[in-house]
Motif scaffolding. Sequence first.
Motif, PDB file in Angstrom:
ATOM      1  N   VAL A 191       0.833  -1.208   0.000  1.00  0.00           N
ATOM      2  CA  VAL A 191       0.000   0.000   0.000  1.00  0.00           C
ATOM      3  C   VAL A 191       0.863   1.252   0.000  1.00  0.00           C
ATOM      4  CG1 VAL A 191      -1.725   1.279   1.315  1.00  0.00           C
ATOM      5  CG2 VAL A 191      -1.925  -1.199   1.100  1.00  0.00           C
ATOM      6  N   PHE A 192       1.913   1.264   0.804  1.00  0.00           N
ATOM      7  CA  PHE A 192       2.785   2.436   0.872  1.00  0.00           C
ATOM      8  C   PHE A 192       3.503   2.670  -0.454  1.00  0.00           C
ATOM      9  CE2 PHE A 192       6.811   4.535   1.973  1.00  0.00           C
ATOM     10  CZ  PHE A 192       6.330   5.648   2.635  1.00  0.00           C
ATOM     11  N   THR A 193       3.975   1.594  -1.073  1.00  0.00           N
ATOM     12  CA  THR A 193       4.643   1.739  -2.369  1.00  0.00           C
ATOM     13  C   THR A 193       3.673   2.241  -3.427  1.00  0.00           C
ATOM     14  OG1 THR A 193       6.134  -0.075  -1.781  1.00  0.00           O
ATOM     15  CG2 THR A 193       6.012   0.525  -4.101  1.00  0.00           C
ATOM     16  N   GLY A 194       2.449   1.700  -3.430  1.00  0.00           N
ATOM     17  CA  GLY A 194       1.466   2.151  -4.405  1.00  0.00           C
ATOM     18  C   GLY A 194       1.088   3.608  -4.224  1.00  0.00           C
ATOM     19  N   GLN A 199       1.583   8.886  -6.534  1.00  0.00           N
ATOM     20  CA  GLN A 199       1.750  10.330  -6.328  1.00  0.00           C
ATOM     21  C   GLN A 199       3.045  10.819  -6.967  1.00  0.00           C
ATOM     22  OE1 GLN A 199       3.969  12.220  -4.343  1.00  0.00           O
ATOM     23  NE2 GLN A 199       2.847  14.141  -4.671  1.00  0.00           N
ATOM     24  N   HIS A 200       4.083   9.993  -6.929  1.00  0.00           N
ATOM     25  CA  HIS A 200       5.367  10.357  -7.511  1.00  0.00           C
ATOM     26  C   HIS A 200       5.265  10.519  -9.023  1.00  0.00           C
ATOM     27  CE1 HIS A 200       9.789  10.545  -7.500  1.00  0.00           C
ATOM     28  NE2 HIS A 200       9.727   9.840  -8.620  1.00  0.00           N
ATOM     29  N   ASP A 212      -4.896  11.245  -1.555  1.00  0.00           N
ATOM     30  CA  ASP A 212      -5.722  10.687  -2.627  1.00  0.00           C
ATOM     31  C   ASP A 212      -5.110   9.410  -3.191  1.00  0.00           C
ATOM     32  OD1 ASP A 212      -7.541  12.723  -2.355  1.00  0.00           O
ATOM     33  OD2 ASP A 212      -6.596  14.002  -3.892  1.00  0.00           O
ATOM     34  N   SER A 213      -3.795   9.372  -3.309  1.00  0.00           N
ATOM     35  CA  SER A 213      -3.137   8.153  -3.776  1.00  0.00           C
ATOM     36  C   SER A 213      -3.315   7.009  -2.784  1.00  0.00           C
ATOM     37  CB  SER A 213      -1.649   8.430  -3.999  1.00  0.00           C
ATOM     38  OG  SER A 213      -1.459   9.444  -4.955  1.00  0.00           O
ATOM     39  N   PHE A 214      -3.198   7.335  -1.499  1.00  0.00           N
ATOM     40  CA  PHE A 214      -3.425   6.317  -0.479  1.00  0.00           C
ATOM     41  C   PHE A 214      -4.865   5.819  -0.512  1.00  0.00           C
ATOM     42  CE2 PHE A 214      -4.710   5.328   3.931  1.00  0.00           C
ATOM     43  CZ  PHE A 214      -3.872   4.244   4.167  1.00  0.00           C
ATOM     44  N   TYR A 215      -5.812   6.733  -0.687  1.00  0.00           N
ATOM     45  CA  TYR A 215      -7.225   6.354  -0.787  1.00  0.00           C
ATOM     46  C   TYR A 215      -7.461   5.452  -2.002  1.00  0.00           C
ATOM     47  CZ  TYR A 215     -12.164   6.977  -2.014  1.00  0.00           C
ATOM     48  OH  TYR A 215     -13.471   6.763  -2.380  1.00  0.00           O
ATOM     49  N   PHE A 216      -6.843   5.788  -3.127  1.00  0.00           N
ATOM     50  CA  PHE A 216      -7.005   4.975  -4.328  1.00  0.00           C
ATOM     51  C   PHE A 216      -6.448   3.561  -4.126  1.00  0.00           C
ATOM     52  CE2 PHE A 216      -4.902   3.392  -8.179  1.00  0.00           C
ATOM     53  CZ  PHE A 216      -6.015   3.181  -8.989  1.00  0.00           C
ATOM     54  N   CYS A 217      -5.287   3.459  -3.463  1.00  0.00           N
ATOM     55  CA  CYS A 217      -4.685   2.130  -3.228  1.00  0.00           C
ATOM     56  C   CYS A 217      -5.547   1.274  -2.308  1.00  0.00           C
ATOM     57  CB  CYS A 217      -3.280   2.299  -2.647  1.00  0.00           C
ATOM     58  SG  CYS A 217      -2.082   2.953  -3.818  1.00  0.00           S
ATOM     59  N   VAL A 224     -12.975  -2.774  -4.001  1.00  0.00           N
ATOM     60  CA  VAL A 224     -14.213  -1.998  -3.987  1.00  0.00           C
ATOM     61  C   VAL A 224     -14.346  -1.227  -5.288  1.00  0.00           C
ATOM     62  CG1 VAL A 224     -15.513  -0.203  -2.801  1.00  0.00           C
ATOM     63  CG2 VAL A 224     -14.206  -1.871  -1.475  1.00  0.00           C
ATOM     64  N   GLY A 225     -13.329  -0.406  -5.597  1.00  0.00           N
ATOM     65  CA  GLY A 225     -13.284   0.272  -6.876  1.00  0.00           C
ATOM     66  C   GLY A 225     -14.382   1.295  -7.108  1.00  0.00           C
ATOM     67  N   TYR A 226     -14.364   2.402  -6.346  1.00  0.00           N
ATOM     68  CA  TYR A 226     -15.366   3.455  -6.551  1.00  0.00           C
ATOM     69  C   TYR A 226     -15.166   4.183  -7.882  1.00  0.00           C
ATOM     70  CZ  TYR A 226     -16.679   2.878  -1.669  1.00  0.00           C
ATOM     71  OH  TYR A 226     -17.119   2.368  -0.478  1.00  0.00           O
ATOM     72  N   GLY A 227     -13.947   4.411  -8.279  1.00  0.00           N
ATOM     73  CA  GLY A 227     -13.669   5.090  -9.530  1.00  0.00           C
ATOM     74  C   GLY A 227     -13.654   6.592  -9.459  1.00  0.00           C
ATOM     75  N   ASP A 228     -13.807   7.166  -8.250  1.00  0.00           N
ATOM     76  CA  ASP A 228     -13.789   8.626  -8.147  1.00  0.00           C
ATOM     77  C   ASP A 228     -12.378   9.193  -8.243  1.00  0.00           C
ATOM     78  OD1 ASP A 228     -13.116   7.374  -5.850  1.00  0.00           O
ATOM     79  OD2 ASP A 228     -14.106   8.783  -4.502  1.00  0.00           O
ATOM     80  N   VAL A 229     -11.377   8.406  -7.861  1.00  0.00           N
ATOM     81  CA  VAL A 229      -9.983   8.822  -7.981  1.00  0.00           C
ATOM     82  C   VAL A 229      -9.263   7.783  -8.823  1.00  0.00           C
ATOM     83  CG1 VAL A 229      -7.839   9.315  -6.748  1.00  0.00           C
ATOM     84  CG2 VAL A 229     -10.038   9.983  -5.749  1.00  0.00           C
ATOM     85  N   THR A 230      -8.680   8.202  -9.927  1.00  0.00           N
ATOM     86  CA  THR A 230      -7.984   7.289 -10.849  1.00  0.00           C
ATOM     87  C   THR A 230      -6.716   7.956 -11.346  1.00  0.00           C
ATOM     88  OG1 THR A 230      -9.277   8.125 -12.711  1.00  0.00           O
ATOM     89  CG2 THR A 230     -10.083   6.120 -11.622  1.00  0.00           C
ATOM     90  N   PRO A 231      -5.671   7.180 -11.628  1.00  0.00           N
ATOM     91  CA  PRO A 231      -4.468   7.756 -12.249  1.00  0.00           C
ATOM     92  C   PRO A 231      -4.748   8.177 -13.691  1.00  0.00           C
ATOM     93  CG  PRO A 231      -4.269   5.378 -12.046  1.00  0.00           C
ATOM     94  CD  PRO A 231      -5.508   5.757 -11.307  1.00  0.00           C
ATOM     95  N   GLN A 232      -4.049   9.203 -14.158  1.00  0.00           N
ATOM     96  CA  GLN A 232      -4.338   9.807 -15.454  1.00  0.00           C
ATOM     97  C   GLN A 232      -3.279   9.501 -16.502  1.00  0.00           C
ATOM     98  OE1 GLN A 232      -7.235  11.365 -16.087  1.00  0.00           O
ATOM     99  NE2 GLN A 232      -7.828  10.910 -13.963  1.00  0.00           N
ATOM    100  N   ILE A 233      -2.033   9.330 -16.126  1.00  0.00           N
ATOM    101  CA  ILE A 233      -0.980   9.117 -17.111  1.00  0.00           C
ATOM    102  C   ILE A 233      -0.601   7.645 -17.140  1.00  0.00           C
ATOM    103  CG2 ILE A 233      -0.125  11.483 -16.911  1.00  0.00           C
ATOM    104  CD1 ILE A 233       2.065  10.479 -15.100  1.00  0.00           C
ATOM    105  N   TRP A 234      -0.003   7.228 -18.248  1.00  0.00           N
ATOM    106  CA  TRP A 234       0.250   5.790 -18.432  1.00  0.00           C
ATOM    107  C   TRP A 234       1.320   5.227 -17.490  1.00  0.00           C
ATOM    108  CZ3 TRP A 234       4.936   3.733 -19.757  1.00  0.00           C
ATOM    109  CH2 TRP A 234       5.902   4.601 -20.279  1.00  0.00           C
ATOM    110  N   PRO A 235       2.375   5.967 -17.055  1.00  0.00           N
ATOM    111  CA  PRO A 235       3.318   5.350 -16.103  1.00  0.00           C
ATOM    112  C   PRO A 235       2.663   4.961 -14.780  1.00  0.00           C
ATOM    113  CG  PRO A 235       4.317   7.264 -17.137  1.00  0.00           C
ATOM    114  CD  PRO A 235       2.861   7.294 -17.488  1.00  0.00           C
ATOM    115  N   SER A 236       1.768   5.819 -14.274  1.00  0.00           N
ATOM    116  CA  SER A 236       1.097   5.475 -13.022  1.00  0.00           C
ATOM    117  C   SER A 236       0.134   4.313 -13.209  1.00  0.00           C
ATOM    118  CB  SER A 236       0.368   6.699 -12.475  1.00  0.00           C
ATOM    119  OG  SER A 236      -0.546   7.205 -13.436  1.00  0.00           O
TER     120      SER A 236
END
Length: 449
Positions: A191-194, A199-200, A212-217, A224-236
């Motif tokens: 979880v910490f790495t994710g 965020q990095h 927000d990154s912690f919440y997403f992980c 559960v997968g709410y989908g309200d917070v998602t990564p936007q770029i392909w590396p993440s």
Amino acid sequence: MVKRLSVCLFLFGSVLLYAHLYMFTLTFCFVSNRVQVEFYVNENTFKERLKLFFIKNQRSSLRIRLFNFSLKILTCALYILRVSLDNPKGINVALISFLETMLITYLSYKGNVWEQIFQVSFILEMINTVPFIITIFWPPLRNIFVPVFLNCWLAKGALENMINFHRAIQRTHSAMFNQVFILICTLLCLVFTGACGIQHLERAGKNLSLFDSFYFCIVTFSTVGYGDVTPQIWPSKLLVVILICVALVVLPMQFEELAYLWMESQKLGGNYSRHRAQTEKHVVLCVSSLKIDLLMDFLNEFYAHPRLQDYYVVILCPTDIDIQVRRILQIPLWSQRVIYLQGSALKDQDLMRAKMDDAEACFILSNRFEVDRIAADHQTILRAWAAKDFAPNCPLYVQILKPENKFHVKFADHVVCEEEFKYAMLALNCVCPATSTLVTLLVHTSRGQ
């Protein structure tokens, strides 16, 4: 002529054999002395002294591991502080960690350089420390955010080494507890790495906050997968895929090992916890083989005393539990007060499981129906020595079959010899008939008064 020739050949063969034996003896002495000299010289070299301090010595190496663990946790905390404040200034502890890693790698070197270099821990250490060392000589690179959050895996490795290495931790906690603790650390590291990794990488895109990154992980790993917070770029997004694949590989392995330890602990009869041993009163019963007659005789006589009703009986037996004994121990009268552990009194690990050092007493009984009574006494003597060496302050009650073997267990608090008691009862019956019947009735009807 033939006899002289045979005698000469015999003498020549004898001289040749003695010469070979003499040369072999000289060679053996030379090799042994050379090995001893090399061992003595190597033990006094500077490298061997460092290895003794950093690796071989339990107390000093534990302190080094604890310092390394604290250093990794400090770097993770400083990374979170830097991200929260968005300030590139901070304490540079990478040089200390780098020097320590290089020293441990040098001391652990055994002739294969690539094996040391391609270790995962060494690669992570280089990723987290080399950029910071470069910034000492090139200040403009200090604005770069180095993925120092990967130090959490190095901290997990250091913590796991401390748990597996230190004897005090092994004495206070069981293998099941250690495995559960390692599983929790693995989940926290994932979880910490994710959270830190997303965020990095998202600093170049939507710029998600660390929370927000912690919440997403948490939402993703809990499926559960709410989908309200998602990564936007392909590396993440690629990092999320990699973390999910790693979790699907690592976590089942951890759960499998945990299930295996649980099955083995159930097979061996579990463990008597240190908390119960310190808050409850218990005695340890050591036997070579547990039969239904021996068990019922001991339990009935032990719990006949009114002051012993609150005591627990921990049975330590090296053989598998018998079906009849298992059925007896499932009766509520005995299941609440009798604990069966499969193990040997000759092993400190099994004596530790039975908490022999906290026991009120230890009973070592022999098999009365053993054909070879001398061999049975030898096993009893060995178990008595092991128990006395492990817990010298625990009262020891030993049953011996042959009178001549009482000498070997004279250190015990009470020694009962079966044949000696039989012969004494027969002698009393000759002087005063019915003495054995009277003594038997008095023993079986005693209430401890």
